[in-house]
Design a protein around this motif. Structure first.
Motif, PDB file in Angstrom:
ATOM      1  N   ASN A  19      29.839  14.278  44.645  1.00 25.69           N
ATOM      2  CA  ASN A  19      30.651  14.975  44.135  1.00 25.69           C
ATOM      3  C   ASN A  19      30.421  16.214  43.443  1.00 25.69           C
ATOM      4  OD1 ASN A  19      32.606  13.333  45.089  1.00 25.69           O
ATOM      5  ND2 ASN A  19      32.596  12.017  43.273  1.00 25.69           N
ATOM      6  N   LEU A  20      30.807  17.321  43.629  1.00 25.70           N
ATOM      7  CA  LEU A  20      30.600  18.670  43.111  1.00 25.70           C
ATOM      8  C   LEU A  20      31.787  19.378  43.216  1.00 25.70           C
ATOM      9  CD1 LEU A  20      28.226  20.951  42.322  1.00 25.70           C
ATOM     10  CD2 LEU A  20      28.304  21.375  44.937  1.00 25.70           C
ATOM     11  N   PHE A  21      31.963  19.960  41.714  1.00 30.42           N
ATOM     12  CA  PHE A  21      33.361  20.722  41.584  1.00 30.42           C
ATOM     13  C   PHE A  21      33.047  21.538  40.141  1.00 30.42           C
ATOM     14  CE2 PHE A  21      33.030  16.525  39.284  1.00 30.42           C
ATOM     15  CZ  PHE A  21      33.359  16.773  37.985  1.00 30.42           C
ATOM     16  N   TYR A  22      33.957  22.485  40.119  1.00 27.36           N
ATOM     17  CA  TYR A  22      33.892  23.463  39.129  1.00 27.36           C
ATOM     18  C   TYR A  22      34.828  22.616  37.818  1.00 27.36           C
ATOM     19  CZ  TYR A  22      34.447  27.670  36.027  1.00 27.36           C
ATOM     20  OH  TYR A  22      34.397  28.327  35.089  1.00 27.36           O
ATOM     21  N   SER A  23      34.151  23.008  36.607  1.00 34.67           N
ATOM     22  CA  SER A  23      34.862  22.460  35.532  1.00 34.67           C
ATOM     23  C   SER A  23      35.133  23.816  34.527  1.00 34.67           C
ATOM     24  CB  SER A  23      33.934  21.383  34.472  1.00 34.67           C
ATOM     25  OG  SER A  23      34.624  21.165  33.539  1.00 34.67           O
ATOM     26  N   ALA A  24      36.632  24.073  34.409  1.00 32.76           N
ATOM     27  CA  ALA A  24      36.667  25.068  33.441  1.00 32.76           C
ATOM     28  C   ALA A  24      36.478  24.677  32.145  1.00 32.76           C
ATOM     29  CB  ALA A  24      38.294  25.600  33.887  1.00 32.76           C
ATOM     30  N   GLU A  25      36.746  23.688  31.871  1.00 34.54           N
ATOM     31  CA  GLU A  25      36.315  23.311  30.483  1.00 34.54           C
ATOM     32  C   GLU A  25      35.069  23.588  29.913  1.00 34.54           C
ATOM     33  OE1 GLU A  25      36.717  18.881  27.994  1.00 34.54           O
ATOM     34  OE2 GLU A  25      37.896  19.252  29.663  1.00 34.54           O
ATOM     35  N   ASP A  26      33.908  23.164  30.838  1.00 36.08           N
ATOM     36  CA  ASP A  26      32.533  23.258  30.749  1.00 36.08           C
ATOM     37  C   ASP A  26      32.089  24.545  31.006  1.00 36.08           C
ATOM     38  OD1 ASP A  26      32.520  20.676  29.661  1.00 36.08           O
ATOM     39  OD2 ASP A  26      32.509  19.796  31.983  1.00 36.08           O
ATOM     40  N   GLY A  27      32.809  25.386  31.858  1.00 34.81           N
ATOM     41  CA  GLY A  27      32.416  26.769  32.245  1.00 34.81           C
ATOM     42  C   GLY A  27      31.212  26.516  33.344  1.00 34.81           C
ATOM     43  N   GLY A  28      31.084  25.622  34.107  1.00 31.60           N
ATOM     44  CA  GLY A  28      30.254  25.605  35.118  1.00 31.60           C
ATOM     45  C   GLY A  28      30.644  24.348  36.183  1.00 31.60           C
ATOM     46  N   TYR A  29      29.491  24.175  36.937  1.00 31.57           N
ATOM     47  CA  TYR A  29      29.815  22.955  37.983  1.00 31.57           C
ATOM     48  C   TYR A  29      28.984  21.564  37.478  1.00 31.57           C
ATOM     49  CZ  TYR A  29      31.104  26.955  40.768  1.00 31.57           C
ATOM     50  OH  TYR A  29      31.831  28.071  41.143  1.00 31.57           O
ATOM     51  N   ILE A  30      29.835  20.503  37.946  1.00 33.15           N
ATOM     52  CA  ILE A  30      29.626  19.151  37.546  1.00 33.15           C
ATOM     53  C   ILE A  30      29.211  18.447  38.921  1.00 33.15           C
ATOM     54  CG2 ILE A  30      30.189  16.972  36.668  1.00 33.15           C
ATOM     55  CD1 ILE A  30      30.016  19.167  34.572  1.00 33.15           C
ATOM     56  N   ALA A  31      28.157  17.955  39.159  1.00 37.25           N
ATOM     57  CA  ALA A  31      27.722  17.174  40.345  1.00 37.25           C
ATOM     58  C   ALA A  31      27.398  15.632  39.824  1.00 37.25           C
ATOM     59  CB  ALA A  31      26.490  17.645  40.904  1.00 37.25           C
ATOM     60  N   CYS A  91      25.251   8.937  36.646  1.00 35.18           N
ATOM     61  CA  CYS A  91      24.388   9.990  37.270  1.00 35.18           C
ATOM     62  C   CYS A  91      25.201  10.992  37.458  1.00 35.18           C
ATOM     63  CB  CYS A  91      23.759   9.323  38.233  1.00 35.18           C
ATOM     64  SG  CYS A  91      22.665  10.383  39.087  1.00 35.18           S
ATOM     65  N   SER A  92      24.834  11.981  36.684  1.00 31.59           N
ATOM     66  CA  SER A  92      25.527  13.422  36.915  1.00 31.59           C
ATOM     67  C   SER A  92      24.708  14.403  36.192  1.00 31.59           C
ATOM     68  CB  SER A  92      27.051  13.245  36.174  1.00 31.59           C
ATOM     69  OG  SER A  92      26.961  13.244  34.612  1.00 31.59           O
ATOM     70  N   ALA A  93      25.303  15.751  36.417  1.00 30.55           N
ATOM     71  CA  ALA A  93      24.419  16.979  36.077  1.00 30.55           C
ATOM     72  C   ALA A  93      25.379  18.138  36.084  1.00 30.55           C
ATOM     73  CB  ALA A  93      23.261  17.036  37.078  1.00 30.55           C
ATOM     74  N   PHE A  94      24.840  19.028  35.289  1.00 32.56           N
ATOM     75  CA  PHE A  94      25.676  20.400  35.143  1.00 32.56           C
ATOM     76  C   PHE A  94      24.908  21.538  35.689  1.00 32.56           C
ATOM     77  CE2 PHE A  94      26.316  23.961  32.609  1.00 32.56           C
ATOM     78  CZ  PHE A  94      27.800  24.337  32.753  1.00 32.56           C
ATOM     79  N   GLY A  95      25.556  22.647  36.172  1.00 32.31           N
ATOM     80  CA  GLY A  95      24.826  23.696  36.477  1.00 32.31           C
ATOM     81  C   GLY A  95      25.751  24.978  36.493  1.00 32.31           C
ATOM     82  N   ALA A  96      25.123  26.110  36.199  1.00 33.46           N
ATOM     83  CA  ALA A  96      25.821  27.439  36.190  1.00 33.46           C
ATOM     84  C   ALA A  96      26.433  27.675  37.524  1.00 33.46           C
ATOM     85  CB  ALA A  96      24.965  28.555  35.691  1.00 33.46           C
ATOM     86  N   SER A  97      25.818  27.265  38.856  1.00 29.10           N
ATOM     87  CA  SER A  97      26.157  27.587  40.031  1.00 29.10           C
ATOM     88  C   SER A  97      26.287  26.158  40.726  1.00 29.10           C
ATOM     89  CB  SER A  97      25.228  28.468  40.735  1.00 29.10           C
ATOM     90  OG  SER A  97      24.038  27.829  41.123  1.00 29.10           O
ATOM     91  N   PRO A  98      26.916  25.970  41.836  1.00 30.35           N
ATOM     92  CA  PRO A  98      26.817  24.522  42.583  1.00 30.35           C
ATOM     93  C   PRO A  98      25.428  24.518  42.879  1.00 30.35           C
ATOM     94  CG  PRO A  98      28.558  26.459  43.630  1.00 30.35           C
ATOM     95  CD  PRO A  98      27.704  27.242  42.504  1.00 30.35           C
TER      96      PRO A  98
END
Length: 76
Positions: free
Chosen positions: A10-22, A30-37
């Motif tokens: 799953n890949l989505f934008y999180s406004a709360e975190d200010g970036g993308y969550i996968a 098992c997840s990760a964060f990034g500034a871009s998809p």
């Protein structure tokens, strides 16, 4: 067991975190964060490999890929 590449991501934008969550729903926590998809995807692929390696090292069960988003369930 299916290949590791068969795990849904799953890949989505999180406004709360200010970036993308996968995340990989079949692999608990098992997840990760990034500034871009692309960055989030790159990070979660590394996290997936680390998750699977840790499970193997500690002789923990590795789930078979099963997660299917609702959109695929409706089409099939």
């Amino acid at each position: 067991m299916k290949a590791k590449s068969d795990y849904h991501i799953n890949l989505f934008y999180s406004a709360e975190d200010g970036g993308y969550i996968a995340d990989v729903p079949d692999l608990k926590s098992c997840s990760a964060f990034g500034a871009s998809p692309e960055q989030a995807l790159h990070e979660v692929l590394a996290a997936k490999l680390a998750w699977l390696a840790a499970a193997k090292k500690h002789k923990k069960p590795v789930p078979v890929p099963r997660y299917r988003p609702a959109i695929y369930a409706m089409a099939g």
